[in-house]
Design an enzyme around this catalytic site. Structure first.
Site, mmCIF file in Angstrom:
data_model
loop_
_atom_site.group_PDB
_atom_site.id
_atom_site.type_symbol
_atom_site.label_atom_id
_atom_site.label_comp_id
_atom_site.label_asym_id
_atom_site.label_seq_id
_atom_site.Cartn_x
_atom_site.Cartn_y
_atom_site.Cartn_z
ATOM 1 N N SER A 143 44.092 34.176 38.213
ATOM 2 C CA SER A 143 43.250 34.769 39.560
ATOM 3 C C SER A 143 44.277 34.808 40.737
ATOM 4 C CB SER A 143 42.074 33.883 39.694
ATOM 5 O OG SER A 143 41.391 34.213 41.101
ATOM 6 N N TYR A 156 36.226 27.143 41.073
ATOM 7 C CA TYR A 156 36.882 28.477 40.477
ATOM 8 C C TYR A 156 38.309 28.181 40.856
ATOM 9 C CZ TYR A 156 37.724 33.445 39.643
ATOM 10 O OH TYR A 156 38.270 34.357 39.000
HETATM 11 P P1 NAP Z 1 32.133 39.720 34.404
HETATM 12 O O1 NAP Z 1 31.987 41.158 34.406
HETATM 13 O O2 NAP Z 1 31.354 38.814 34.933
HETATM 14 O O3 NAP Z 1 32.584 39.210 33.111
HETATM 15 C C1 NAP Z 1 32.668 37.853 32.540
HETATM 16 C C2 NAP Z 1 32.744 37.853 31.157
HETATM 17 O O4 NAP Z 1 32.769 36.388 30.781
HETATM 18 C C3 NAP Z 1 31.298 38.299 30.455
HETATM 19 O O5 NAP Z 1 31.973 38.722 29.268
HETATM 20 C C4 NAP Z 1 30.718 37.018 30.346
HETATM 21 O O6 NAP Z 1 29.670 37.026 29.327
HETATM 22 C C5 NAP Z 1 31.722 36.032 29.936
HETATM 23 N N1 NAP Z 1 31.440 34.680 29.774
HETATM 24 C C6 NAP Z 1 30.886 33.955 30.872
HETATM 25 N N2 NAP Z 1 30.386 32.868 30.486
HETATM 26 C C7 NAP Z 1 30.608 32.723 29.255
HETATM 27 C C8 NAP Z 1 30.086 31.883 28.582
HETATM 28 N N3 NAP Z 1 29.551 30.550 28.556
HETATM 29 N N4 NAP Z 1 30.387 32.252 26.822
HETATM 30 C C9 NAP Z 1 30.976 33.241 26.525
HETATM 31 N N5 NAP Z 1 31.213 34.215 27.588
HETATM 32 C C10 NAP Z 1 31.086 34.014 28.776
HETATM 33 O O7 NAP Z 1 33.536 39.344 35.086
HETATM 34 P P2 NAP Z 1 35.232 39.716 35.085
HETATM 35 O O8 NAP Z 1 35.482 40.333 36.518
HETATM 36 O O9 NAP Z 1 35.300 40.907 34.130
HETATM 37 O O10 NAP Z 1 35.695 38.642 34.743
HETATM 38 C C11 NAP Z 1 36.786 38.499 33.707
HETATM 39 C C12 NAP Z 1 37.711 37.432 34.074
HETATM 40 O O11 NAP Z 1 38.619 37.804 35.107
HETATM 41 C C13 NAP Z 1 37.071 36.096 34.625
HETATM 42 O O12 NAP Z 1 37.996 34.907 33.971
HETATM 43 C C14 NAP Z 1 37.393 36.160 35.909
HETATM 44 O O13 NAP Z 1 37.458 34.853 36.619
HETATM 45 C C15 NAP Z 1 38.575 36.850 36.150
HETATM 46 N N6 NAP Z 1 38.793 37.482 37.490
HETATM 47 C C16 NAP Z 1 38.010 38.648 37.696
HETATM 48 C C17 NAP Z 1 38.537 39.201 39.078
HETATM 49 C C18 NAP Z 1 37.591 40.495 39.504
HETATM 50 O O14 NAP Z 1 37.893 40.598 40.631
HETATM 51 N N7 NAP Z 1 36.792 40.616 38.802
HETATM 52 C C19 NAP Z 1 39.566 38.354 39.795
HETATM 53 C C20 NAP Z 1 40.444 37.709 39.289
HETATM 54 C C21 NAP Z 1 39.988 37.152 37.946
HETATM 55 P P3 NAP Z 1 28.008 37.391 29.693
HETATM 56 O O15 NAP Z 1 28.259 38.959 30.079
HETATM 57 O O16 NAP Z 1 27.503 37.184 28.545
HETATM 58 O O17 NAP Z 1 27.887 36.516 31.021
#
Ligand code: NAP
Length: 251
Positions: A143, A156
């Protein structure tokens, strides 16, 4: 003719592949030729169908990654269902927001367990297999808060700073044994994870004004970086956290 970005014949585990960045990474890896084990607690049916439409194999591996209990099974089931394991993308992650003076132990443990502890033990389980075969690529999703402090997200920030450190540590141990460990630090990407920020008119405007590219990232913006780090084009890249952030950190 093949390109250095060709992933044909390889199999990738992508955690959290049902939505957002994980889904986009799974589809990009599949478009580059990889078969996909779509790991998560919500079945990644749509992702699997889209990967198959690209002509690649895809299988759902159900696992709640809030504890390390399913970690070895995720690797074993991937090998059973798809026959190989070459690439691991640790993408599943959560965020909890509250002022640090009020932050609860529950919000601390939940985020650290999913984002950092499970990430390490999945690296370990997949890494053992990759080290034995003398080849593998691990990509952890970090991140901007691997580099910056953030605000109101203490667990986080700690988890993602930890992911960047872990990525370097594992690279030090495994680089000479054929396994590349790197990370991607996405900038502000429009997904469920950032829905609250997108919905807040003032924060949304402030964020866009601060991004040199002038827009939120799309999950698809992360896919190309994942293909690169998963491919032989990145053979000599170890322990790096690659920002894909529209220029945010340059500012
Ligand atoms: P998201 O749409 O909320 O997706 C998160 C994913 O993680 C979903 O598939 C979710 O599954 C899964 N997950 C969460 N808890 C889990 C668990 N206990 N067991 C299995 N799966 C689990 O968010 P995203 O933005 O795509 O995030 C993906 C990654 O990118 C994360 O590590 C996040 O911190 C990182 N990130 C995102 C951003 C951003 O701006 N969006 C920026 C920096 C880093 P469910 O659908 O079942 O909850």
């Amino acid at each position: 003719m093949t390109t250095p970005f060709d992933l044909s014949g390889q199999t990738a585990i992508v955690t959290g592949a049902n939505t957002g960045i994980g889904q986009a990474i799974a589809l990009s890896l599949a478009a580059a030729g990889a078969d996909i084990a779509a790991v998560g607690r919500t079945p990644a049916q749509e992702t699997v169908e889209k990967v198959r439409a690209l002509g690649r194999q895809a299988q759902i591996v159900s696992a709640d990654l809030s504890s390390i209990e399913p970690v070895q099974r995720v690797v074993d089931e991937t090998l059973e269902k798809l026959g190989r394991l070459d690439i691991l993308v640790n993408n599943a992650g959560i965020i909890r927001r509250a002022d640090s003076v009020d932050f609860t132990e529950e919000d601390w443990d939940a985020v650290i367990d999913t984002n950092l502890k499970t990430t390490f033990f999945l690296c370990q389980a997949a890494g053992r297999h990759m080290l034995a075969q003398g080849a593998g690529k691990i990509i952890n999703i970090a991140s901007l808060l691997s580099f910056q402090g953030g605000i109101r997200v203490p667990s986080y920030t700690a988890s993602k700073s930890g992911v960047a450190g872990l990525t370097k540590l594992l690279a030090n141990e495994w680089a000479a044994r054929g396994v590349n460990v790197n990370a991607i630090a996405p900038g502000y990407i429009a997904t469920n994870n950032t829905a609250a920020l997108q919905a807040d008119e003032t924060r949304n405007r402030q964020i866009q004004e601060r991004i040199p590219a002038g827009r939120w990232g799309d999950p698809g913006d992360i896919g190309g970086a994942a293909v690169f780090l998963a491919s032989s084009a990145a053979a000599y890249i170890h322990g790096h956290t690659l920002a894909v952030d529209g220029g945010w950190l340059a500012r």
